[in-house]
Scaffold this motif. Sequence first.
Motif, PDB file in Angstrom:
ATOM      1  N   GLU A 325      12.104   6.738 -16.836  1.00  0.00           N
ATOM      2  CA  GLU A 325      11.362   5.880 -15.911  1.00  0.00           C
ATOM      3  C   GLU A 325       9.953   6.417 -15.656  1.00  0.00           C
ATOM      4  O   GLU A 325       8.987   5.659 -15.616  1.00  0.00           O
ATOM      5  N   LYS A 326       9.831   7.722 -15.467  1.00  0.00           N
ATOM      6  CA  LYS A 326       8.510   8.307 -15.204  1.00  0.00           C
ATOM      7  C   LYS A 326       7.591   8.181 -16.425  1.00  0.00           C
ATOM      8  O   LYS A 326       6.388   8.013 -16.300  1.00  0.00           O
ATOM      9  N   GLN A 327       8.147   8.271 -17.605  1.00  0.00           N
ATOM     10  CA  GLN A 327       7.349   8.106 -18.818  1.00  0.00           C
ATOM     11  C   GLN A 327       6.855   6.669 -18.937  1.00  0.00           C
ATOM     12  O   GLN A 327       5.700   6.430 -19.302  1.00  0.00           O
ATOM     13  N   LYS A 328       7.720   5.719 -18.600  1.00  0.00           N
ATOM     14  CA  LYS A 328       7.282   4.315 -18.597  1.00  0.00           C
ATOM     15  C   LYS A 328       6.195   4.104 -17.546  1.00  0.00           C
ATOM     16  O   LYS A 328       5.218   3.383 -17.779  1.00  0.00           O
ATOM     17  N   GLU A 329       6.369   4.741 -16.385  1.00  0.00           N
ATOM     18  CA  GLU A 329       5.368   4.622 -15.328  1.00  0.00           C
ATOM     19  C   GLU A 329       4.000   5.117 -15.806  1.00  0.00           C
ATOM     20  O   GLU A 329       2.960   4.526 -15.508  1.00  0.00           O
ATOM     21  N   ALA A 330       4.007   6.203 -16.586  1.00  0.00           N
ATOM     22  CA  ALA A 330       2.751   6.753 -17.107  1.00  0.00           C
ATOM     23  C   ALA A 330       2.087   5.776 -18.077  1.00  0.00           C
ATOM     24  O   ALA A 330       0.861   5.578 -18.038  1.00  0.00           O
ATOM     25  N   ILE A 331       2.879   5.140 -18.941  1.00  0.00           N
ATOM     26  CA  ILE A 331       2.318   4.184 -19.903  1.00  0.00           C
ATOM     27  C   ILE A 331       1.796   2.949 -19.172  1.00  0.00           C
ATOM     28  O   ILE A 331       0.728   2.410 -19.498  1.00  0.00           O
ATOM     29  N   GLU A 332       2.546   2.494 -18.152  1.00  0.00           N
ATOM     30  CA  GLU A 332       2.066   1.367 -17.337  1.00  0.00           C
ATOM     31  C   GLU A 332       0.773   1.735 -16.615  1.00  0.00           C
ATOM     32  O   GLU A 332      -0.128   0.905 -16.466  1.00  0.00           O
ATOM     33  N   ALA A 333       0.669   3.003 -16.179  1.00  0.00           N
ATOM     34  CA  ALA A 333      -0.522   3.452 -15.444  1.00  0.00           C
ATOM     35  C   ALA A 333      -1.773   3.379 -16.302  1.00  0.00           C
ATOM     36  O   ALA A 333      -2.834   2.963 -15.843  1.00  0.00           O
TER      37      ALA A 333
END
Length: 757
Positions: A325-333
């Motif tokens: 989830e945190k990795q996806k959050e980084a890509i979304e960021a």
Amino acid sequence: MFEVKLMEHLEGYVDHIRFRNENNGYTVLSLDLDGDEETVVGRFPFLSEGEYISMEGEYTEHPMHGPQFQMRTYEITAPGDIQSMERYLGSGAIKGVGPAIAKRITKKFKMDTFRIIEEEPERLAEVKGITEKKARTIAVEFNEKQEMRHAMMFLSEYGINYNLAVKIFKEYGDEMYTIIRENPYRMTDDIAGVGFKIADEIAQRVGIGTDSDYRIISGIFYTLMRALGEGHVYLPKHILCRNAAYTLGVSEEAIEEHLLEMMIEKKIVIKEEDEVRIYGAAQYHMEVNTARMLCDLNLSYDVSISEIETTIGRIEEAEQITFAEKQKEAIEAIASHSIVVLTGGPGTGKTTTINGMIQYFETEGLDIRLAAPTGRAAKRMTEATGYEAMTIHRLLELNGEAKEEMDRMGMAFERNAANPLETDVIIIDEMSMVDLSLMNALLQAMVPGTRLVMVGDANQLPSIGAGNVLKDIIASGEFKVVALNQIFRQEEGSHIVRNAHLIHQGRSIELDNKSKDFFFLQRTSVQDILGVMVYLIRDKLPAYVHAEPYEIQVLTPMRRGELGVERLNQILQQYLNPPSPDKNEKETASGIFREGDKVMQIKNNYQMEWEIRNQKGFTVDKGVGVFNGDIGRITEINDFTEKVTVVFDDSREIQYSYAMLDELELAYAITIHKSQGSEYPAVIMPLLSGPKVLFHRNLLYTGVTRARNCLTIVGDRHTVNSMIQNVNEQRRYSTLAKRIQEIASEGEENPFEDEWS
């Protein structure tokens, strides 16, 4: 009985100069002795072909080049006959005068030739082939050589070396004599390489008092620059006054009296906020500039979250991967923000996330550049992503031509505000290593609209250079920060990763030697620790981690002490690269360098030229710049050319003159601080005892995370446990976070406008 070598006398004409080291004046020349030729070696600053010299010295036998005369003392004597004058003038020593014109000049003026050139140069126009303009040029050139010699003699009386003497003369000319006698501290502002200590030594020889205003002002600035070298952008006023007073041997009141004057002269900036802060003017404006440029770059984009999630799904499918989830959050960021900070400890998936970001940017058709602070870190980034990464200095195209500008400013880049980088995205890894100066240079080469991704472990030690850039950017609260906290490599059985996170959390680590990559050997004596380290590096670890002994790194908290860098390197060199008839050596003030030695550059040198050669020896790349912490190996030591060749880990080959060897030191052992951004197959850390200010949690954490396949701690378990509990690392004085918050809160208004005008 001692053999006494008698000094011999030699005099003759300098027929030709075979070799000259421009850094220190070391020269190999051929001397004409009434038709016979002798090889002479020694330091001859500003000696020209055709000159007549008288010297004392002795004959020696060089192992490669045979007999030669080693000069001990010499003097240049004025030619005593017409033939000698003609030979000197026609030797090329004076620009514009060749053998034919020299013959005509001496034929015309005979023994009066040199007096005419000095006192009545216009008369040279009486000689066929010499115009009035050329006559003046000849006279100027002739007199400059005379002035240079006088200047060298004058400056040598004050202990000033050859290189520095040249800089002083070029900067001041005849004004030099007055400056040296009245205010040598002025040189600290005007001449690169002249620091307070050099100026103070000269001032003492001249007889300038310790309470001189010039001295106190220079000493205050010196104290600020020393603090800069320790990582501080400013000093609190009370600390500055205390430290400067101690350095100068004067009262703190005497220091305080001069601060207002220095501020008026724009040497320093004084900020009265929650405490009184004193900045060097350049550092203050650099910090403000960095904050402003970060705020200017910080844009938000209106994007569809569902579209981003769809793109991430396609990347997962193509790469056969599932992002946390945190990795996806980084890509979304990075899709919705132009500045993103990605942090996380070892094993938390930073590399996987970077690769996901790259894939996302490529689907958007954006141009991407990857960079890191060091060559070693850039190489790791390339291997991990499959995309070319380079050092930030190479990305910005470090300029080796603008030497005068670099003397003043430290470094100059081709990529800057006038010639920005042409790319859509810049991803910087190992951001904890980036100091304020390098960050400022990077931001100057970026334009609003360019995206910046900063990746690093905020819990690492701060940069070697001044500033606390990554931590301050995060602390400002003005930028999108994604912190990865799920450990992935733990599943692979990595106790290095597991223990690193335990150290960061302040918890005890496992020292039971049940893992395959993290070992602890209890030893309580220095000799036992040394013996174990040599055995591990030479005999045990190379086969275990499939690496050469050269690749195994000893990391220690200290420079001095029984287990400090200086002593460890002497011992490890003795066992890992012992003397041999096949290996040339060079003795220096700090020790011995030997062919095969592992060495490290210990200061930034922005002008040093390097080459990369292929297997056939052809140059395939070249550039300038070698940096604090770069590690390489000595491949050749050449006594004739007085050069040491070093090949660094990223294949750059650099030749160091003997005069520049103070920029190198042995690197079998290095401080943990100098290991930042690097990763080694195996790391050995000797931890027995030491000052509490060094033996703290952050240092231990940084050292542990440098090991890729194997970490061995040799020492006392009580020391390890006390380091984990000690969170009192030295504070670093910087206010980048505060400046970012001020500028961001003002919006388009500039709260610093008055200070820039």
